[in-house]
Design a protein around this motif. Structure first.
Motif, PDB file in Angstrom:
ATOM      1  N   MET A  98       0.849  -1.184   0.000  1.00 40.37           N
ATOM      2  CA  MET A  98       0.000   0.000   0.000  1.00 40.37           C
ATOM      3  C   MET A  98       0.888   1.238   0.000  1.00 40.37           C
ATOM      4  N   SER A  99       0.573   2.190  -0.836  1.00 43.58           N
ATOM      5  CA  SER A  99       1.311   3.441  -0.945  1.00 43.58           C
ATOM      6  C   SER A  99       0.551   4.557  -0.244  1.00 43.58           C
ATOM      7  N   GLU A 100       1.289   5.609   0.073  1.00 48.28           N
ATOM      8  CA  GLU A 100       0.660   6.821   0.593  1.00 48.28           C
ATOM      9  C   GLU A 100       0.429   7.764  -0.581  1.00 48.28           C
ATOM     10  N   VAL A 101      -0.751   8.352  -0.644  1.00 44.74           N
ATOM     11  CA  VAL A 101      -1.038   9.375  -1.641  1.00 44.74           C
ATOM     12  C   VAL A 101      -1.466  10.611  -0.870  1.00 44.74           C
ATOM     13  N   LEU A 102      -0.686  11.680  -1.047  1.00 46.29           N
ATOM     14  CA  LEU A 102      -0.911  12.913  -0.303  1.00 46.29           C
ATOM     15  C   LEU A 102      -1.320  14.013  -1.270  1.00 46.29           C
ATOM     16  N   GLU A 130     -10.285  18.987 -10.775  1.00 43.80           N
ATOM     17  CA  GLU A 130      -9.509  17.820 -11.183  1.00 43.80           C
ATOM     18  C   GLU A 130      -8.928  17.097  -9.965  1.00 43.80           C
ATOM     19  N   ALA A 131      -8.457  17.844  -8.982  1.00 46.01           N
ATOM     20  CA  ALA A 131      -7.933  17.238  -7.753  1.00 46.01           C
ATOM     21  C   ALA A 131      -9.029  16.464  -7.031  1.00 46.01           C
ATOM     22  N   ARG A 132     -10.231  16.988  -7.012  1.00 51.48           N
ATOM     23  CA  ARG A 132     -11.350  16.276  -6.385  1.00 51.48           C
ATOM     24  C   ARG A 132     -11.634  14.957  -7.094  1.00 51.48           C
ATOM     25  N   GLN A 133     -11.560  14.973  -8.413  1.00 55.52           N
ATOM     26  CA  GLN A 133     -11.784  13.746  -9.181  1.00 55.52           C
ATOM     27  C   GLN A 133     -10.698  12.714  -8.875  1.00 55.52           C
ATOM     28  N   ARG A 134      -9.466  13.172  -8.818  1.00 57.85           N
ATOM     29  CA  ARG A 134      -8.362  12.252  -8.530  1.00 57.85           C
ATOM     30  C   ARG A 134      -8.457  11.730  -7.102  1.00 57.85           C
ATOM     31  N   TRP A 135      -8.905  12.584  -6.175  1.00 58.18           N
ATOM     32  CA  TRP A 135      -9.103  12.154  -4.790  1.00 58.18           C
ATOM     33  C   TRP A 135     -10.082  10.968  -4.752  1.00 58.18           C
ATOM     34  N   LEU A 146      -4.593   7.632   2.086  1.00 63.16           N
ATOM     35  CA  LEU A 146      -4.892   8.912   1.457  1.00 63.16           C
ATOM     36  C   LEU A 146      -4.972  10.015   2.498  1.00 63.16           C
ATOM     37  N   THR A 147      -4.254  11.133   2.253  1.00 59.30           N
ATOM     38  CA  THR A 147      -4.337  12.289   3.149  1.00 59.30           C
ATOM     39  C   THR A 147      -4.431  13.570   2.329  1.00 59.30           C
ATOM     40  N   TYR A 148      -5.016  14.570   2.966  1.00 61.36           N
ATOM     41  CA  TYR A 148      -5.186  15.891   2.346  1.00 61.36           C
ATOM     42  C   TYR A 148      -4.576  16.938   3.260  1.00 61.36           C
TER      43      TYR A 148
END
Length: 149
Positions: free
Chosen positions: A1-5, A119-124, A134-136
Protein backbone atom coordinates in the motif's frame (compact mmCIF):
# COMPACT_ATOMS: atom_id res chain seq x y z
CA UNK A 1 0.00 0.00 0.00
CA UNK A 2 1.31 3.44 -0.94
CA UNK A 3 0.66 6.82 0.59
CA UNK A 4 -1.04 9.38 -1.64
CA UNK A 5 -0.91 12.91 -0.30
CA UNK A 6 -2.86 15.83 -1.76
CA UNK A 7 -1.34 19.26 -1.07
CA UNK A 8 -3.54 22.25 -1.82
CA UNK A 9 -1.59 25.41 -2.60
CA UNK A 10 -3.63 28.41 -1.54
CA UNK A 11 -1.45 30.86 0.39
CA UNK A 12 1.93 30.52 -1.32
CA UNK A 13 2.95 29.43 -4.84
CA UNK A 14 4.64 26.20 -5.85
CA UNK A 15 8.04 27.93 -5.94
CA UNK A 16 7.83 28.54 -2.22
CA UNK A 17 6.25 25.24 -1.16
CA UNK A 18 8.03 22.66 -3.31
CA UNK A 19 11.64 23.25 -2.18
CA UNK A 20 10.74 22.77 1.48
CA UNK A 21 9.02 19.46 0.76
CA UNK A 22 11.93 18.32 -1.41
CA UNK A 23 14.39 19.20 1.36
CA UNK A 24 12.44 16.98 3.76
CA UNK A 25 12.63 14.12 1.27
CA UNK A 26 16.40 14.48 0.95
CA UNK A 27 16.78 14.59 4.75
CA UNK A 28 15.11 11.16 4.79
CA UNK A 29 17.34 9.89 1.94
CA UNK A 30 14.35 9.47 -0.35
CA UNK A 31 14.93 9.56 -4.09
CA UNK A 32 12.35 11.79 -5.78
CA UNK A 33 10.91 12.42 -9.23
CA UNK A 34 8.91 15.59 -9.83
CA UNK A 35 6.59 15.48 -12.82
CA UNK A 36 5.33 18.75 -14.30
CA UNK A 37 2.41 19.45 -16.60
CA UNK A 38 4.51 21.51 -19.04
CA UNK A 39 8.12 21.78 -20.23
CA UNK A 40 8.10 25.51 -19.50
CA UNK A 41 7.27 24.95 -15.83
CA UNK A 42 9.82 22.13 -15.57
CA UNK A 43 12.53 24.41 -17.02
CA UNK A 44 11.56 27.28 -14.71
CA UNK A 45 11.69 25.11 -11.57
CA UNK A 46 14.93 23.51 -12.78
CA UNK A 47 16.57 26.95 -12.84
CA UNK A 48 14.91 28.04 -9.62
CA UNK A 49 16.10 25.08 -7.53
CA UNK A 50 19.73 26.10 -8.09
CA UNK A 51 19.20 29.55 -6.60
CA UNK A 52 16.08 29.47 -4.39
CA UNK A 53 18.09 29.74 -1.16
CA UNK A 54 21.12 31.78 -0.14
CA UNK A 55 22.21 28.81 1.98
CA UNK A 56 22.39 26.27 -0.79
CA UNK A 57 20.59 24.44 -3.55
CA UNK A 58 18.71 21.24 -4.15
CA UNK A 59 20.73 18.69 -6.14
CA UNK A 60 18.66 17.68 -9.13
CA UNK A 61 18.73 17.03 -12.84
CA UNK A 62 16.64 16.62 -15.95
CA UNK A 63 16.81 14.59 -19.13
CA UNK A 64 19.00 17.33 -20.65
CA UNK A 65 21.83 16.68 -18.18
CA UNK A 66 21.68 12.93 -18.62
CA UNK A 67 22.56 10.30 -16.00
CA UNK A 68 19.17 10.39 -14.26
CA UNK A 69 20.13 7.34 -12.20
CA UNK A 70 22.49 9.58 -10.20
CA UNK A 71 19.94 12.31 -9.48
CA UNK A 72 18.40 12.44 -5.99
CA UNK A 73 15.71 14.68 -7.50
CA UNK A 74 14.74 14.22 -11.13
CA UNK A 75 12.52 16.75 -12.93
CA UNK A 76 10.43 15.60 -15.88
CA UNK A 77 7.21 16.02 -17.83
CA UNK A 78 7.10 12.31 -18.65
CA UNK A 79 5.77 9.33 -16.73
CA UNK A 80 9.16 7.64 -16.49
CA UNK A 81 11.12 6.89 -13.31
CA UNK A 82 14.77 6.73 -14.44
CA UNK A 83 16.23 7.54 -11.01
CA UNK A 84 14.15 4.77 -9.38
CA UNK A 85 12.38 7.27 -7.13
CA UNK A 86 10.32 6.07 -4.21
CA UNK A 87 8.51 9.42 -4.00
CA UNK A 88 6.76 11.06 -6.95
CA UNK A 89 5.54 14.65 -6.91
CA UNK A 90 2.91 15.68 -9.44
CA UNK A 91 2.45 19.38 -10.09
CA UNK A 92 0.60 21.54 -12.59
CA UNK A 93 -1.96 18.82 -13.24
CA UNK A 94 0.52 16.12 -14.25
CA UNK A 95 -1.25 12.77 -14.61
CA UNK A 96 -1.53 10.51 -11.60
CA UNK A 97 0.54 7.32 -12.00
CA UNK A 98 -0.26 3.97 -10.46
CA UNK A 99 0.50 4.76 -6.78
CA UNK A 100 1.67 1.18 -6.21
CA UNK A 101 4.85 2.03 -8.14
CA UNK A 102 5.97 4.35 -5.31
CA UNK A 103 6.04 4.48 -1.55
CA UNK A 104 4.58 7.96 -1.66
CA UNK A 105 2.83 10.03 -4.32
CA UNK A 106 2.40 13.76 -3.65
CA UNK A 107 -0.22 15.53 -5.75
CA UNK A 108 0.14 19.33 -5.48
CA UNK A 109 -2.55 21.56 -6.91
CA UNK A 110 -3.49 25.23 -6.99
CA UNK A 111 -6.58 25.62 -4.84
CA UNK A 112 -7.21 29.06 -6.38
CA UNK A 113 -7.64 27.54 -9.86
CA UNK A 114 -11.17 26.12 -10.12
CA UNK A 115 -10.28 23.67 -12.91
CA UNK A 116 -7.28 22.35 -10.97
CA UNK A 117 -9.40 22.09 -7.83
CA UNK A 118 -12.10 20.11 -9.64
CA UNK A 119 -9.51 17.82 -11.18
CA UNK A 120 -7.93 17.24 -7.75
CA UNK A 121 -11.35 16.28 -6.38
CA UNK A 122 -11.78 13.75 -9.18
CA UNK A 123 -8.36 12.25 -8.53
CA UNK A 124 -9.10 12.15 -4.79
CA UNK A 125 -12.19 10.04 -5.50
CA UNK A 126 -10.19 7.72 -7.77
CA UNK A 127 -7.59 7.12 -5.06
CA UNK A 128 -10.21 6.92 -2.31
CA UNK A 129 -11.67 3.87 -4.02
CA UNK A 130 -8.29 2.09 -3.90
CA UNK A 131 -6.31 0.40 -1.15
CA UNK A 132 -3.84 3.26 -0.74
CA UNK A 133 -3.50 5.49 2.32
CA UNK A 134 -4.89 8.91 1.46
CA UNK A 135 -4.34 12.29 3.15
CA UNK A 136 -5.19 15.89 2.35
CA UNK A 137 -3.05 18.84 3.45
CA UNK A 138 -3.92 22.56 3.29
CA UNK A 139 -1.43 25.41 3.44
CA UNK A 140 -1.29 27.51 6.58
CA UNK A 141 -0.79 31.27 6.68
CA UNK A 142 2.90 30.82 7.54
CA UNK A 143 3.58 28.36 4.68
CA UNK A 144 3.28 25.16 6.71
CA UNK A 145 0.71 22.41 6.27
CA UNK A 146 -2.35 21.28 8.24
CA UNK A 147 -3.71 17.81 7.75
CA UNK A 148 -7.42 18.11 6.94
CA UNK A 149 -8.29 14.54 6.01
Amino acid sequence: MSEVLFYQLSKFPLERALPTLLEKCLERDWVVTVQFGTEERCDAIDSYLWTYSDDGFLPHGTKKEGHPEFQPIYLTTEGDNPNEAIVRFLVDRAPLPDPAQYQRVVYMFDGNDQEALQEARQRWMEVKNSDHELTYWAQTDNGGWDRKA
